[in-house]
Write a protein that holds these residues in place. Structure first.
Motif, PDB file in Angstrom:
ATOM      1  N   ASN A 144       7.863 -15.146  -9.908  1.00 19.57           N
ATOM      2  CA  ASN A 144       7.435 -15.858 -11.134  1.00 19.57           C
ATOM      3  C   ASN A 144       7.991 -15.193 -12.391  1.00 19.57           C
ATOM      4  N   GLY A 145       9.267 -14.889 -12.373  1.00 19.04           N
ATOM      5  CA  GLY A 145       9.921 -14.314 -13.552  1.00 19.04           C
ATOM      6  C   GLY A 145       9.621 -12.845 -13.775  1.00 19.04           C
ATOM      7  N   HIS A 146       8.962 -12.189 -12.810  1.00 17.09           N
ATOM      8  CA  HIS A 146       8.539 -10.797 -12.975  1.00 17.09           C
ATOM      9  C   HIS A 146       9.088  -9.989 -11.796  1.00 17.09           C
ATOM     10  N   TYR A 147       9.753  -8.880 -12.095  1.00 16.51           N
ATOM     11  CA  TYR A 147      10.319  -8.088 -10.999  1.00 16.51           C
ATOM     12  C   TYR A 147       9.249  -7.216 -10.342  1.00 16.51           C
ATOM     13  N   GLU A 148       9.313  -7.189  -9.015  1.00 11.74           N
ATOM     14  CA  GLU A 148       8.385  -6.350  -8.246  1.00 11.74           C
ATOM     15  C   GLU A 148       9.161  -5.601  -7.179  1.00 11.74           C
ATOM     16  N   MET A 149       8.581  -4.525  -6.685  1.00 13.95           N
ATOM     17  CA  MET A 149       9.230  -3.818  -5.574  1.00 13.95           C
ATOM     18  C   MET A 149       8.982  -4.584  -4.281  1.00 13.95           C
ATOM     19  N   ASP A 150       9.970  -4.513  -3.390  1.00 15.55           N
ATOM     20  CA  ASP A 150       9.846  -5.191  -2.098  1.00 15.55           C
ATOM     21  C   ASP A 150       9.495  -4.135  -1.039  1.00 15.55           C
ATOM     22  N   TYR A 151       8.195  -3.961  -0.801  1.00 13.46           N
ATOM     23  CA  TYR A 151       7.742  -2.879   0.089  1.00 13.46           C
ATOM     24  C   TYR A 151       8.060  -3.167   1.557  1.00 13.46           C
ATOM     25  N   GLU A 152       8.008  -4.451   1.946  1.00 15.80           N
ATOM     26  CA  GLU A 152       8.308  -4.784   3.356  1.00 15.80           C
ATOM     27  C   GLU A 152       9.753  -4.362   3.653  1.00 15.80           C
ATOM     28  N   HIS A 153      10.640  -4.705   2.746  1.00 20.03           N
ATOM     29  CA  HIS A 153      12.039  -4.341   2.935  1.00 20.03           C
ATOM     30  C   HIS A 153      12.207  -2.823   2.873  1.00 20.03           C
ATOM     31  N   LEU A 154      11.477  -2.173   1.964  1.00 20.72           N
ATOM     32  CA  LEU A 154      11.569  -0.714   1.848  1.00 20.72           C
ATOM     33  C   LEU A 154      11.138  -0.044   3.161  1.00 20.72           C
ATOM     34  N   GLU A 155      10.026  -0.544   3.734  1.00 22.10           N
ATOM     35  CA  GLU A 155       9.543  -0.017   5.022  1.00 22.10           C
ATOM     36  C   GLU A 155      10.643  -0.114   6.071  1.00 22.10           C
ATOM     37  N   GLU A 156      11.312  -1.271   6.101  1.00 23.78           N
ATOM     38  CA  GLU A 156      12.366  -1.506   7.094  1.00 23.78           C
ATOM     39  C   GLU A 156      13.496  -0.487   6.946  1.00 23.78           C
ATOM     40  N   VAL A 157      14.029  -0.391   5.706  1.00 22.39           N
ATOM     41  CA  VAL A 157      15.192   0.479   5.519  1.00 22.39           C
ATOM     42  C   VAL A 157      14.801   1.954   5.622  1.00 22.39           C
ATOM     43  N   ALA A 158      13.540   2.264   5.263  1.00 26.62           N
ATOM     44  CA  ALA A 158      13.086   3.666   5.294  1.00 26.62           C
ATOM     45  C   ALA A 158      13.103   4.232   6.711  1.00 26.62           C
ATOM     46  N   LYS A 159      12.991   3.309   7.693  1.00 28.48           N
ATOM     47  CA  LYS A 159      12.934   3.752   9.098  1.00 28.48           C
ATOM     48  C   LYS A 159      14.265   4.293   9.598  1.00 28.48           C
ATOM     49  N   SER A 160      15.335   4.021   8.840  1.00 30.15           N
ATOM     50  CA  SER A 160      16.662   4.294   9.404  1.00 30.15           C
ATOM     51  C   SER A 160      17.213   5.682   9.043  1.00 30.15           C
ATOM     52  N   GLY A 161      16.307   6.625   8.798  1.00 31.78           N
ATOM     53  CA  GLY A 161      16.761   8.003   8.559  1.00 31.78           C
ATOM     54  C   GLY A 161      17.325   8.228   7.164  1.00 31.78           C
ATOM     55  N   VAL A 162      16.578   7.782   6.157  1.00 32.48           N
ATOM     56  CA  VAL A 162      17.020   7.940   4.767  1.00 32.48           C
ATOM     57  C   VAL A 162      16.583   9.311   4.242  1.00 32.48           C
ATOM     58  N   LYS A 163      17.428   9.935   3.394  1.00 28.92           N
ATOM     59  CA  LYS A 163      17.107  11.279   2.896  1.00 28.92           C
ATOM     60  C   LYS A 163      16.466  11.272   1.511  1.00 28.92           C
ATOM     61  N   LEU A 164      16.883  10.290   0.689  1.00 27.30           N
ATOM     62  CA  LEU A 164      16.510  10.381  -0.722  1.00 27.30           C
ATOM     63  C   LEU A 164      16.330   8.989  -1.305  1.00 27.30           C
ATOM     64  N   LEU A 165      15.410   8.869  -2.273  1.00 30.12           N
ATOM     65  CA  LEU A 165      15.277   7.609  -3.021  1.00 30.12           C
ATOM     66  C   LEU A 165      15.405   7.932  -4.503  1.00 30.12           C
ATOM     67  N   LEU A 166      16.233   7.152  -5.191  1.00 28.72           N
ATOM     68  CA  LEU A 166      16.367   7.319  -6.642  1.00 28.72           C
ATOM     69  C   LEU A 166      15.463   6.301  -7.309  1.00 28.72           C
ATOM     70  N   LEU A 167      14.391   6.792  -7.898  1.00 33.36           N
ATOM     71  CA  LEU A 167      13.434   5.912  -8.573  1.00 33.36           C
ATOM     72  C   LEU A 167      13.772   5.855 -10.054  1.00 33.36           C
ATOM     73  N   CYS A 168      13.793   4.665 -10.610  1.00 39.22           N
ATOM     74  CA  CYS A 168      14.054   4.510 -12.037  1.00 39.22           C
ATOM     75  C   CYS A 168      12.734   4.071 -12.677  1.00 39.22           C
ATOM     76  N   SER A 169      12.123   4.945 -13.474  1.00 33.27           N
ATOM     77  CA  SER A 169      10.769   4.681 -13.960  1.00 33.27           C
ATOM     78  C   SER A 169      10.584   5.220 -15.373  1.00 33.27           C
ATOM     79  N   PRO A 170      10.452   4.315 -16.362  1.00 32.38           N
ATOM     80  CA  PRO A 170      10.602   2.862 -16.374  1.00 32.38           C
ATOM     81  C   PRO A 170      11.997   2.434 -15.904  1.00 32.38           C
ATOM     82  N   HIS A 171      12.070   1.172 -15.497  1.00 38.11           N
ATOM     83  CA  HIS A 171      13.263   0.714 -14.794  1.00 38.11           C
ATOM     84  C   HIS A 171      14.279   0.052 -15.724  1.00 38.11           C
ATOM     85  N   ASN A 172      15.458   0.639 -15.770  1.00 36.24           N
ATOM     86  CA  ASN A 172      16.616   0.074 -16.467  1.00 36.24           C
ATOM     87  C   ASN A 172      17.437  -0.689 -15.434  1.00 36.24           C
ATOM     88  N   PRO A 173      17.761  -1.970 -15.593  1.00 39.99           N
ATOM     89  CA  PRO A 173      17.742  -2.764 -16.825  1.00 39.99           C
ATOM     90  C   PRO A 173      16.570  -3.731 -16.973  1.00 39.99           C
TER      91      PRO A 173
END
Ligand SMILES: Cc1ncc(COP(=O)(O)O)c(C=O)c1O
Length: 393
Positions: A144-173
């Motif tokens: 609805n015109g508002h950006y949100e994080m996609d946690y279901e997708h994050l859960e999926e990709v997180a399972k594949s042996g990821v080392k690091l996440l770059l969080l942008c907070s507040p988020h540009n752009p």
């Protein structure tokens, strides 16, 4: 003191990348520059005076860093964000992007997976790709015109042996100021999968009415132990040309390791002007910051109002944080190259193209609203005229 942000300053002798590099970046020099994220405002008077006083000393040798430097940062974080940090776990770095790149080089291995949340500040792509690590995108969802994080997708990709996440907070752009529940959910997924977090909080002081920045590392002791936070006076106080940022580490062991990286490159010291400017900014810059935020928020309101009345074909967001307006131009029906060329050759404004922030965002533009309102008015007026010209053809 009352600052006047309506004043249009002459930056022609300012060696300003925003102006001087227009030709190199956009192919023309005659554009209104609303791209790279620095402000066209004069900085807070106490910062100017601190630099003048230092310049008057007339001697610019290697600097030492007084303990009052990190103490000023600590006090600022506590006062503005309620975050009590340990000065022993702070380290200077010549920039947030250099920090990201050096961190990736020394704390991850070639091929390691690193998550970013697109659309996002484009150097996040570069620091992963150019260091030979594997980029994993966890795109934000537009609801609805508002950006949100996609946690279901994050859960999926997180399972594949990821080392690091770059969080942008507040988020540009996209200008989101993440809520505590959102950060909590993200952080718990990272903890569950052994993913360390770099929280790039460079925009944390530029947060507008009704929103509050929550330092990611402040959420819990578990989060703190898993987080490397970057802050800087560069966006907040318009000091990017002084090249000073600060990283806050979770423990002394990792800090010592990073300090060795800086030592190997011999870049542990501040330059003498960033030293006094940073301390003056955090100690005495608050009055200026409150005024500049009010002015920038006024710019956001002006953009909204102008577009509703005169440019209904484009939808600018009203940022919760950052001074960057994310504009949905998809209704113009132009493809990537058409929109890029139209903005430069027909309208005459230089903005960051949406596709810089991720391949699928070619229908968007990012406008830097940290400039006198008259400049924004002129830019939007040119945009309106250019669209009318097409419609009348
Ligand atoms: C999210 C983010 N991180 C880092 C930077 C740049 O930081 P630095 O100039 O300290 O490398 C920017 C500049 O716009 C930014 O938006």
């Amino acid at each position: 003191m009352k600052y006047d942000f309506d004043i249009v300053l002459d930056r022609t002798k300012n060696f300003a990348a925003k102006y001087d590099e227009l030709g190199k970046k956009f192919g023309r020099d005659d554009l209104i520059p609303l791209w790279v994220a620095d402000m066209d405002f004069k900085v807070a008077q106490p910062i100017i005076e601190a630099i003048q006083e230092r310049a008057e000393q007339g001697i610019f040798g290697y600097t030492s860093r007084p303990s009052s430097y990190f103490e000023a940062i600590q006090q600022w974080l506590q006062k503005r964000h309620g975050w009590m940090t340990d000065t022993q776990l702070m380290i200077h770095c010549p920039g947030v992007v250099p920090f990201l790149s050096m961190f990736i080089q020394s704390f991850t291995e070639p091929g390691d997976k690193i998550i970013i949340q697109s659309p996002v500040y484009y150097p996040f792509f570069d620091v992963v790709n150019s260091n030979g690590r594997t980029l994993v995108e966890n795109p934000l969802k537009l609801v609805n015109g508002h950006y949100e994080m996609d946690y279901e997708h994050l859960e999926e990709v997180a399972k594949s042996g990821v080392k690091l996440l770059l969080l942008c907070s507040p988020h540009n752009p996209i200008g989101r100021v993440w809520k505590k529940e959102e950060l909590l959910r993200l952080g718990e997924i990272c903890l569950a999968h052994g993913i360390r977090v770099i929280a790039d909080e460079i925009h944390s002081d530029l947060v507008f009415s009704g929103h509050k920045h929550i330092p990611f590392a402040m959420i819990s002791e578990e989060f703190r132990k898993n987080t490397f936070t970057c802050i800087a006076p560069s966006k907040t106080f318009n000091l990017a040309g002084l090249q000073a940022s600060i990283a806050i580490f979770p423990n002394a062991k990792d800090l010592d390791k990073f300090d060795q990286v800086l030592g190997d490159l011999d870049i542990r010291r501040n330059n003498c002007f960033s030293l006094v400017a940073t301390e003056a900014a955090y100690r005495y810059g608050e009055e200026w910051l409150e005024q500049v935020k009010e002015y920038i928020e006024g710019n956001f309101a002006f953009i909204q109002d102008y577009c509703k009345k005169n440019l209904p074909q484009i939808q600018p967001n009203f940022p919760e944080g950052t001074y960057l307006v994310w504009i949905d131009c998809r209704e113009l029906g132009m493809n990537k190259d058409e929109l890029h060329s139209f903005m430069i050759n027909e309208v005459g404004i230089a903005m960051d193209d949406g596709f810089w922030f991720g391949d699928t965002y070619s229908g968007y533009m990012r406008l830097n609203a940290a400039c006198p309102r008259s400049i924004i008015a002129e830019a939007l007026h040119k945009w309106k005229n250019a669209l009318e010209k097409i419609e009348n053809q």
